[in-house]
Design an enzyme around this catalytic site. Structure first.
Site, PDB file in Angstrom:
ATOM      1  N   ALA A   1       0.803  -1.230   0.000  1.00 49.95           N
ATOM      2  CA  ALA A   1       0.000   0.000   0.000  1.00 49.95           C
ATOM      3  C   ALA A   1       0.833   1.275   0.000  1.00 49.95           C
ATOM      4  O   ALA A   1       0.281   2.365   0.085  1.00 49.95           O
ATOM      5  CB  ALA A   1      -0.930   0.007   1.216  1.00 49.95           C
TER       6      ALA A   1
ATOM      7  N   GLY B   1       2.025   2.707  -6.032  1.00 51.12           N
ATOM      8  CA  GLY B   1       1.351   2.034  -7.132  1.00 51.12           C
ATOM      9  C   GLY B   1      -0.113   1.734  -6.887  1.00 51.12           C
ATOM     10  O   GLY B   1      -0.863   2.536  -6.330  1.00 51.12           O
TER      11      GLY B   1
ATOM     12  N   TYR C   1       7.824 -15.068 -12.427  1.00 52.37           N
ATOM     13  CA  TYR C   1       6.697 -14.233 -12.018  1.00 52.37           C
ATOM     14  C   TYR C   1       5.358 -14.900 -12.330  1.00 52.37           C
ATOM     15  O   TYR C   1       4.486 -15.021 -11.461  1.00 52.37           O
ATOM     16  CB  TYR C   1       6.798 -12.882 -12.726  1.00 52.37           C
ATOM     17  CG  TYR C   1       5.651 -11.943 -12.456  1.00 52.37           C
ATOM     18  CD1 TYR C   1       5.457 -11.407 -11.189  1.00 52.37           C
ATOM     19  CD2 TYR C   1       4.773 -11.577 -13.476  1.00 52.37           C
ATOM     20  CE1 TYR C   1       4.407 -10.529 -10.941  1.00 52.37           C
ATOM     21  CE2 TYR C   1       3.724 -10.699 -13.236  1.00 52.37           C
ATOM     22  CZ  TYR C   1       3.552 -10.184 -11.967  1.00 52.37           C
ATOM     23  OH  TYR C   1       2.507  -9.327 -11.717  1.00 52.37           O
TER      24      TYR C   1
END
Length: 668
Positions: A395, A398, A538
């Site tokens: 948080a 982005g 990823y």
């Protein structure tokens, strides 16, 4: 040297104080109302808690600003510079408010400046003091018989007149043009000037193709400057010797065509732009150009816009989009502001107005991410989120940061989680400054024991945990060939993106089972559907989280706990910044990504995809061999990142840019 500043908590004031702290020495006394002391203390903390910053309690509406007589006696003869910035900078403010704060506040500030025998009184006026003067208006001009069409214009003129005629100490006047956000960060604190039109750009972007040309009108010229230029210029000009009794125009030396300015912001928003079939190069050749100025079409339109029927019509049309009629009246300036004397005074300082094109993107991004409050008028969203707790990981920047700001505006209570506690505290302070409530918890989400401690603390601190947004993540773009001696890349990615995420969920599940409700939003990737090369670490970690969520969804549905996976396309966030070729690729903004997260919170679908993602998934199902051939072509076109190869980043080729546009949003 010492300073007294009114309006230090205001927009320009905050940046001026920063400049004084950085460039000057001595104490800086900051006027604040008793009720605003908390806000000022928070700002002082942001300024580093410098002991040079000294609050002085007072009131703009009181004689001598309501400052304690003992303080005045103690500081008489000690204030070298008195900067008066406190005023109303709002075209929509009432006549009474303009009179009380702009005129009355200036008299009170002059009274205090005289009482303390200040060295120089610095008055922040406005180009609005020129009223509707037509033609060139330079720094030496003031009372030229110009009409003052609004209370704002009138009180800016009157307050400057008071300084010129009644100041008991030497004075200098600064006339900024329309002040917008910081040219580097985009930081802004309110909706004013061109910002009133930003919701219109957003609607255009979301509902119309960006290539669609729209018909526009040549509305004349305007003048816009960023706040950092204004603050730096005031600091420099205020300390030049032998410039008392002068006014300085803090403006763009070149008038900015209004339609060009609109198109610059539209381009930053990726919205359609306006074409002007008949601009002034054509209309100036028409017979109307021979008419007196007050009878020309532009002047007649301006006069018509100021009539009550026009106000009623505008408020029922553009007003519904958030654009006040008062703003439309003054969308352009009839005046051209000369600034040769000011430019000469700034020569050699390095202080100049940057081109709008260089910072329009920063202004737009900050507005969309921090100031856009359209969510407050979405009844379904407010009803679903008001009073609910939303745990958001990642948080501090982005998607997570914007989501936190937006859900707080809808009345939810964001619980901010990230490794960097300082950044979280800044986000928390921003949310609280906008009237929301937030809580910040620092946690390294790759440390499973730290996650256990966090979930235990959250379960104890909050009666309900309504939502969890698993947004924190790590992305690695590296081909398998370059990863053979870097197995730790796979371990680190899986540790945060998969193990960290499910550890957090599992730690909060007992609370959700107990309350018989809960919704988890996992920020997955379009790569799970499209399988782009070089993202094996990823994509595998995100696919694992998808698979785990799909399996446990059937186990938890009876407990009232549900999941949404968002297969997010490429988002312009700090995570993709190291891959420089993405700078020219189609991306969505963090604000657009946050809209997808909020849709997931409100509607609770099983997954949210894009058209490109769905097509990629379909291609892998129907024609897997063809899909892998296409991906291999992309593997050859898109090289490994410069960081992976240890080289400087090259510019994207035309082939790369074309494929990126065709397969919009895919991670390459």
């Amino acid at each position: 040297m010492s300073y007294f500043v009114t309006g230090a908590t205001g927009f320009i004031g905050r940046f001026l104080v920063s400049e004084l702290l950085e460039n000057r020495t001595g104490e800086i006394y900051l006027l604040c109302r008793e009720g605003s002391r908390g806000r000022l203390d928070a700002l002082i903390k942001q300024w580093g808690g410098s002991s040079r910053l000294v609050p002085v309690v007072g009131d703009l509406r009181a004689d001598q600003l309501g400052v304690d007589p003992e303080w005045i006696a103690e500081n008489t003869g000690k204030i070298d510079h008195f900067f008066h910035l406190a005023a109303i900078y709002d075209m929509t403010a009432s006549d009474e408010m303009n009179e009380e704060l702009n005129v009355g506040g200036t008299r009170a500030a002059l009274s205090l400046a005289g009482a303390v025998e200040a060295g120089i009184f610095h008055q922040v006026s406005s180009v609005a003091a020129s009223g509707d003067y037509r033609g060139l208006f330079d720094e030496t001009m003031f009372d030229e018989g110009q009409n003052l069409p609004s209370a704002y214009h009138r009180t800016k003129f009157e307050s400057e007149r008071i300084v010129r005629e009644e100041s008991p100490v030497p004075w200098r006047v600064y006339r900024p043009a329309v002040v917008v956000g910081h040219s580097e960060t985009g930081a802004m604190d309110k909706i004013d000037g061109p910002y009133y039109f930003f919701p219109v750009f957003k609607r255009m972007r979301d509902n119309l193709p960006s290539w669609l040309p729209l018909a526009g009108l040549d509305l004349g010229d305007t003048n816009v400057v960023p706040v950092d230029f204004v603050a730096k210029a005031m600091d420099h000009l205020g300390h030049l010797p032998d410039r008392d009794g002068e006014a300085f125009h803090l403006v763009n030396p070149e008038p900015q065509n209004t339609i060009d300015l609109v198109n610059t912001f539209a381009a930053a928003a990726k919205a359609p732009q306006f074409a002007v079939p008949l601009d002034r190069s054509v209309t100036n050749r028409l017979p109307t150009a021979l008419l007196p100025r007050q009878f020309r079409p532009g002047a007649l339109i301006g006069a018509a816009l100021r009539t009550p029927p026009a106000h009623l019509l505008l408020n029922q049309t553009m007003g519904r989009l958030g654009v006040p009629a008062e703003v439309l009246e003054h969308v352009s300036f009839p005046t051209v502001y000369a600034s040769k004397a000011t430019q000469k005074a700034l020569a050699g300082s390095g202080i100049a107005v940057p081109d709008l094109e260089s910072y329009a993107g920063a202004l737009w991004s900050y507005w969309e991410e921090m100031l856009d409050d359209s969510i407050t008028s979405d009844r379904a969203t407010v009803s679903a989120l008001k009073g609910k707790t939303v745990v958001i990981t990642g948080a501090s920047s982005g998607i997570g940061l914007v989501t936190a700001v937006q859900v707080a505006k809808a009345g939810a209570i964001p619980i901010l989680v990230a490794r960097g506690k300082d950044k979280l505290e800044s986000t928390k302070a921003l949310i609280e400054s906008q009237g929301g409530t937030a809580y910040a918890y620092g946690c390294d989400l790759s440390d499973l024991q730290a996650i256990d401690a966090l979930t235990q603390q959250l379960s104890g601190d909050f009666e309900h945990i309504d939502y969890v947004v698993n947004n924190a993540g790590r992305s690695i773009r590296r081909s398998l060939k370059l990863s053979e001696d870097r197995f730790h890349d796979f371990e680190r990615t899986m540790q945060l993106n998969y193990f960290g995420a499910i550890r957090l969920i599992m730690g909060l599940l007992p609370k959700m089972r107990q309350q018989k409700s809960g919704h988890i939003v996992n920020i997955s990737s379009i790569g799970v559907l499209t399988n782009p090369p070089r993202f094996s670490a990823y994509v595998a970690s995100k696919a694992a989280l998808d698979a785990w969520s799909n399996v446990v969804s059937s186990e938890l549905v009876g407990d009232g706990v549900s999941f949404t996976s968002i297969h997010m396309p490429l988002v312009r966030t700090p995570m993709i910044a190291p891959t420089k070729m993405y700078d020219r690729f189609p991306t969505i903004s963090p604000g657009q990504a946050a809209q997808k997260v909020i849709s997931a919170l409100v509607d609770r679908p099983h997954e949210i995809n894009t058209l490109t993602g769905n097509l990629g998934s379909l291609a892998h199902t129907l024609a897997p061999k063809v899909a892998f051939r296409v991906l291999h072509l992309a593997y050859q076109i898109f090289p490994d990142s410069a960081a992976a190869r240890g080289e400087s980043p090259p510019a994207p080729t035309s082939e790369q840019a074309m494929m990126a546009r065709v397969l919009k949003g895919v991670h390459w």
